[in-house]
Design a protein around this motif. Structure first.
Motif, PDB file in Angstrom:
ATOM      1  N   GLY A   1      50.157  -9.805  93.859  1.00 15.83           N
ATOM      2  CA  GLY A   1      49.502 -10.055  92.525  1.00 15.83           C
ATOM      3  C   GLY A   1      50.523 -10.439  91.776  1.00 15.83           C
ATOM      4  O   GLY A   1      51.578 -10.411  92.212  1.00 15.83           O
ATOM      5  N   ILE A   2      50.201 -10.673  90.391  1.00 16.70           N
ATOM      6  CA  ILE A   2      51.307 -11.194  89.612  1.00 16.70           C
ATOM      7  C   ILE A   2      52.401  -9.979  89.452  1.00 16.70           C
ATOM      8  O   ILE A   2      53.553 -10.282  89.200  1.00 16.70           O
ATOM      9  N   THR A   3      52.132  -8.710  89.453  1.00 11.45           N
ATOM     10  CA  THR A   3      53.105  -7.420  89.441  1.00 11.45           C
ATOM     11  C   THR A   3      54.041  -7.585  90.482  1.00 11.45           C
ATOM     12  O   THR A   3      55.228  -7.520  90.367  1.00 11.45           O
TER      13      THR A   3
ATOM     14  N   GLU B   1      51.552  -9.123 101.526  1.00 13.93           N
ATOM     15  CA  GLU B   1      50.055  -9.174 100.601  1.00 13.93           C
ATOM     16  C   GLU B   1      49.019  -9.164 101.796  1.00 13.93           C
ATOM     17  O   GLU B   1      49.195 -10.032 102.724  1.00 13.93           O
ATOM     18  N   GLN B   2      47.874  -8.175 101.685  1.00 17.62           N
ATOM     19  CA  GLN B   2      46.966  -8.020 102.795  1.00 17.62           C
ATOM     20  C   GLN B   2      46.148  -9.264 102.978  1.00 17.62           C
ATOM     21  O   GLN B   2      45.511  -9.507 104.114  1.00 17.62           O
TER      22      GLN B   2
ATOM     23  N   THR C   1      42.930  -9.141  91.784  1.00 19.71           N
ATOM     24  CA  THR C   1      42.858  -9.122  90.126  1.00 19.71           C
ATOM     25  C   THR C   1      43.492 -10.454  89.442  1.00 19.71           C
ATOM     26  O   THR C   1      42.984 -11.037  88.565  1.00 19.71           O
ATOM     27  N   SER C   2      44.433 -10.589  90.177  1.00 24.58           N
ATOM     28  CA  SER C   2      45.398 -11.917  89.534  1.00 24.58           C
ATOM     29  C   SER C   2      44.666 -13.055  89.583  1.00 24.58           C
ATOM     30  O   SER C   2      45.383 -14.217  89.258  1.00 24.58           O
TER      31      SER C   2
ATOM     32  N   THR D   1      40.671 -13.169  82.610  1.00 23.44           N
ATOM     33  CA  THR D   1      40.042 -13.870  81.399  1.00 23.44           C
ATOM     34  C   THR D   1      41.064 -15.228  81.492  1.00 23.44           C
ATOM     35  O   THR D   1      40.778 -16.181  80.627  1.00 23.44           O
TER      36      THR D   1
ATOM     37  N   LEU E   1      44.329 -15.469  80.208  1.00 23.79           N
ATOM     38  CA  LEU E   1      44.818 -15.503  78.800  1.00 23.79           C
ATOM     39  C   LEU E   1      46.129 -15.182  79.012  1.00 23.79           C
ATOM     40  O   LEU E   1      46.228 -14.205  79.557  1.00 23.79           O
TER      41      LEU E   1
ATOM     42  N   VAL F   1      49.618  -3.520 104.875  1.00 26.46           N
ATOM     43  CA  VAL F   1      50.186  -2.070 104.984  1.00 26.46           C
ATOM     44  C   VAL F   1      49.194  -1.228 105.396  1.00 26.46           C
ATOM     45  O   VAL F   1      48.250  -1.020 104.962  1.00 26.46           O
TER      46      VAL F   1
ATOM     47  N   PRO G   1      44.312  -2.682  91.936  1.00 30.06           N
ATOM     48  CA  PRO G   1      43.100  -1.721  92.054  1.00 30.06           C
ATOM     49  C   PRO G   1      43.173  -0.799  93.615  1.00 30.06           C
ATOM     50  O   PRO G   1      42.725  -0.078  93.517  1.00 30.06           O
TER      51      PRO G   1
ATOM     52  N   GLY H   1      48.892  -2.323  83.531  1.00 27.38           N
ATOM     53  CA  GLY H   1      49.790  -3.618  83.252  1.00 27.38           C
ATOM     54  C   GLY H   1      48.774  -4.652  82.878  1.00 27.38           C
ATOM     55  O   GLY H   1      47.455  -4.742  83.019  1.00 27.38           O
TER      56      GLY H   1
ATOM     57  N   LEU I   1      48.505  -9.563  82.949  1.00 24.86           N
ATOM     58  CA  LEU I   1      49.262 -10.804  83.508  1.00 24.86           C
ATOM     59  C   LEU I   1      50.323 -11.157  82.436  1.00 24.86           C
ATOM     60  O   LEU I   1      51.429 -11.405  82.788  1.00 24.86           O
ATOM     61  N   THR I   2      50.116 -11.248  81.145  1.00 29.59           N
ATOM     62  CA  THR I   2      50.877 -11.713  80.150  1.00 29.59           C
ATOM     63  C   THR I   2      52.317 -11.026  80.219  1.00 29.59           C
ATOM     64  O   THR I   2      53.343 -11.801  79.934  1.00 29.59           O
TER      65      THR I   2
HETATM   66  C1  FAD Z   1      38.312  -9.249  83.933  1.00 26.40           C
HETATM   67  C2  FAD Z   1      39.826  -9.145  83.894  1.00 26.40           C
HETATM   68  C3  FAD Z   1      40.278  -9.977  82.799  1.00 26.40           C
HETATM   69  C4  FAD Z   1      41.553  -9.826  82.473  1.00 26.40           C
HETATM   70  N1  FAD Z   1      41.971 -10.870  81.455  1.00 26.40           N
HETATM   71  C5  FAD Z   1      43.385 -10.855  81.258  1.00 26.40           C
HETATM   72  C6  FAD Z   1      44.024 -11.589  80.516  1.00 26.40           C
HETATM   73  O1  FAD Z   1      43.336 -12.643  80.242  1.00 26.40           O
HETATM   74  N2  FAD Z   1      45.351 -11.997  80.285  1.00 26.40           N
HETATM   75  C7  FAD Z   1      46.181 -10.660  80.670  1.00 26.40           C
HETATM   76  O2  FAD Z   1      47.382 -10.748  80.435  1.00 26.40           O
HETATM   77  N3  FAD Z   1      45.747  -9.644  81.847  1.00 26.40           N
HETATM   78  C8  FAD Z   1      44.491  -9.924  81.878  1.00 26.40           C
HETATM   79  N4  FAD Z   1      43.858  -8.744  82.882  1.00 26.40           N
HETATM   80  C9  FAD Z   1      44.659  -7.882  83.565  1.00 26.40           C
HETATM   81  C10 FAD Z   1      45.574  -8.776  84.690  1.00 26.40           C
HETATM   82  O3  FAD Z   1      44.857  -9.593  85.273  1.00 26.40           O
HETATM   83  C11 FAD Z   1      46.091  -7.488  85.605  1.00 26.40           C
HETATM   84  O4  FAD Z   1      46.610  -6.561  85.093  1.00 26.40           O
HETATM   85  C12 FAD Z   1      46.996  -8.008  86.651  1.00 26.40           C
HETATM   86  O5  FAD Z   1      46.557  -9.160  87.503  1.00 26.40           O
HETATM   87  C13 FAD Z   1      47.029  -7.091  87.642  1.00 26.40           C
HETATM   88  O6  FAD Z   1      47.871  -7.667  88.794  1.00 26.40           O
HETATM   89  P1  FAD Z   1      48.524  -6.654  89.933  1.00 26.40           P
HETATM   90  O7  FAD Z   1      49.459  -7.638  90.794  1.00 26.40           O
HETATM   91  O8  FAD Z   1      48.860  -5.471  89.282  1.00 26.40           O
HETATM   92  O9  FAD Z   1      47.261  -6.479  90.718  1.00 26.40           O
HETATM   93  P2  FAD Z   1      46.553  -7.591  91.730  1.00 26.40           P
HETATM   94  O10 FAD Z   1      46.494  -8.941  91.345  1.00 26.40           O
HETATM   95  O11 FAD Z   1      45.188  -6.792  92.258  1.00 26.40           O
HETATM   96  O12 FAD Z   1      47.466  -7.512  93.271  1.00 26.40           O
HETATM   97  C14 FAD Z   1      47.400  -6.428  93.761  1.00 26.40           C
HETATM   98  C15 FAD Z   1      47.447  -6.832  95.379  1.00 26.40           C
HETATM   99  O13 FAD Z   1      47.935  -5.955  96.467  1.00 26.40           O
HETATM  100  C16 FAD Z   1      47.060  -6.339  97.517  1.00 26.40           C
HETATM  101  N5  FAD Z   1      47.083  -5.248  98.474  1.00 26.40           N
HETATM  102  C17 FAD Z   1      46.265  -3.953  98.234  1.00 26.40           C
HETATM  103  N6  FAD Z   1      46.382  -3.133  99.365  1.00 26.40           N
HETATM  104  C18 FAD Z   1      47.409  -3.680 100.253  1.00 26.40           C
HETATM  105  C19 FAD Z   1      47.927  -3.504 101.235  1.00 26.40           C
HETATM  106  N7  FAD Z   1      47.455  -2.181 102.074  1.00 26.40           N
HETATM  107  N8  FAD Z   1      48.734  -4.251 101.806  1.00 26.40           N
HETATM  108  C20 FAD Z   1      49.302  -5.151 101.288  1.00 26.40           C
HETATM  109  N9  FAD Z   1      48.735  -5.693 100.362  1.00 26.40           N
HETATM  110  C21 FAD Z   1      47.832  -4.945  99.592  1.00 26.40           C
HETATM  111  C22 FAD Z   1      45.925  -6.947  97.257  1.00 26.40           C
HETATM  112  O14 FAD Z   1      45.285  -7.825  98.135  1.00 26.40           O
HETATM  113  C23 FAD Z   1      46.244  -7.482  95.901  1.00 26.40           C
HETATM  114  O15 FAD Z   1      46.491  -9.029  96.016  1.00 26.40           O
HETATM  115  C24 FAD Z   1      42.458  -9.012  83.187  1.00 26.40           C
HETATM  116  C25 FAD Z   1      41.814  -7.954  84.159  1.00 26.40           C
HETATM  117  C26 FAD Z   1      40.607  -8.242  84.469  1.00 26.40           C
HETATM  118  C27 FAD Z   1      40.074  -7.224  85.554  1.00 26.40           C
END
Ligand code: FAD
Length: 389
Positions: A23-25, A44-45, A52-53, A57, A59, A189, A227, A368, A370-371
């Protein structure tokens, strides 16, 4: 990107850093780490940005509403990041004006909105392209004529930005790979190997397209699983307490002609929560909900009551449009990976992030936005590799 070649490299090399989660993180950290000369791998699984990425929304914003929770640091950092992304990726981050109407009986009066918008402009400093403006009463309708007129006290108009969250994630990953990161999708993983002292020795991965399993070795391992963070943490330590509070956020999309807005609208739901109506190409999308979620992250779904809740908010703010279930052409649900707190109201839980190291050496990032992905990535790499600061 040649996936087969990447998989071979993942199995053969020992990396400085392995990131779990595309994801973005995760991709943000991969880009930052490789730019500092750290040999980095990422798995990435599912597909990149599948979590979530791709369900946000969309933004790139300071998050005006977080000022109400007194999260000044978070808002300031996000506004600064917004301005940087606007300069660095103008093809992906687009300015979008927002109208924020205030009605009689709303929790925050117009003067409080004015103070919030002044702070917002102040945080972006001399970069403020269009400072906010205020209007009183029906003068607001010059900006958005479809808004409910009854009880309209006034509004502010201010600028934030919109993006394509999944595309942003993919482009950051492409940049990381250009800098030398090794990344594979459909590589899940499934477990961790520990040495006699309990330290991480290898990470077990399954290529879910072929069923082939192999270990990846790295000096540092970061779980950026959004998540899924608690699930992956328990693979390392089955007794690890939960870190996350998952809340579900749903959006719906209607055809633009059914809600033809010029600006995005920051609106209040029937319960007073802040929501958005965002014009985007041929559609206007509306959301979001914010409800606690306790199922498996991959099972998150849009439920009828989620759509009902958003339609009620649409009806409250744009009563003349009479939007109904038949107008909904698309909907999506995502999970906010928020760091646990005792707050009763999910919307009051901080959108900040925290790092949690385990006894084995696994580091989990939770929370965290996205922004702020660039700033977050920089802090995380500082933490994991202090010598590269
Ligand atoms: C409804 C909603 C609206 C939002 N709107 C905004 C917004 O407008 N602006 C903003 O800045 N932020 C927003 N956010 C927050 C932002 O989207 C999230 O904080 C961000 O996308 C989280 O990214 P991440 O990489 O941490 O998680 P994720 O994008 O969920 O990435 C985690 C990844 O880990 C992978 N993974 C999990 N388990 C395993 C495993 N065992 N092996 C390999 N890979 C695995 C998953 O498949 C997933 O792709 C919003 C969130 C939500 C839910």
């Amino acid at each position: 990107m040649q996936r087969d070649q990447m998989l071979r490299q993942l199995a053969d090399e020992t990396f400085d850093l392995l990131i779990i989660g595309g994801g973005i993180t995760g991709v943000g950290v991969a880009r930052e780490a490789t730019r500092r000369g750290i040999r980095t791998a990422l798995v990435e699984q599912r597909d990149f940005a599948w979590g979530t990425s791709s369900r946000s929304t969309k933004l790139i914003h300071g998050g005006l509403r977080y000022l109400r929770n007194l999260e000044f640091g978070l808002v300031r950092e996000s506004v600064v990041e917004r301005q940087k992304l606007l300069r660095m990726a103008p093809h992906l981050v687009h300015p979008l004006p927002f109208v924020f109407p205030v009605y009689t009986g709303d929790p925050d009066p117009l003067w409080m909105l004015k103070i919030g918008l002044m702070m917002y402009d102040w945080f972006s400093g001399k970069d403020t392209q269009i400072p906010h403006r205020m209007a009183r009463g029906k003068a607001v309708l010059q900006w958005e004529p479809l808004l409910k007129q009854d009880g309209l006290v006034g509004a502010g108009i201010y600028q934030d930005c919109a993006t394509d969250d999944a595309r942003l994630t993919i482009e950051v990953l492409q940049s990381a790979v250009q800098w030398g990161a090794v990344a594979a999708n459909y590589a899940a993983v499934t477990g961790f190997r520990h040495d006699a002292s309990g330290k991480l020795e290898a990470v077990e991965v399954e290529d879910t397209l072929t069923g082939q399993r192999f270990p990846i070795r790295a000096k540092r391992v970061l779980s950026a699983c959004g998540p899924w963070a608690d699930i992956v943490r328990r693979m390392d330590d089955p007794s690890a307490p939960p870190l996350l509070r998952l809340t579900k956020g749903v959006h719906i999309a209607v055809r633009r002609e059914r809600l033809p807005l010029t600006n995005a609208v920051t609106m209040r739901g029937t319960d007073g929560r802040i929501m958005f109506a965002i014009p985007s190409g041929a559609f206007t999308y509306l959301g979001t909900t914010d409800t606690d979620y306790s199922g498996r992250p991959e099972d998150v779904r849009v439920e009828r009551e989620d759509v009902e809740y958003i339609l009620k908010a649409a009806h409250k703010n744009f009563p003349g449009q009479k939007l109904g279930f038949d107008d909904v052409v698309s909907a999506w649900a995502g999970l906010r990976p928020l760091v646990r707190s005792q707050a009763a109201d999910p919307s009051a839980v901080s959108r900040g992030y925290e790092l949690f190291p385990s006894a084995s050496g696994l580091v989990t990032v939770a929370g965290g936005k996205l922004t702020a992905f660039r700033a977050m990535a920089s802090h995380i790499v500082d933490y994991l590799f202090p010598a590269t600061k």
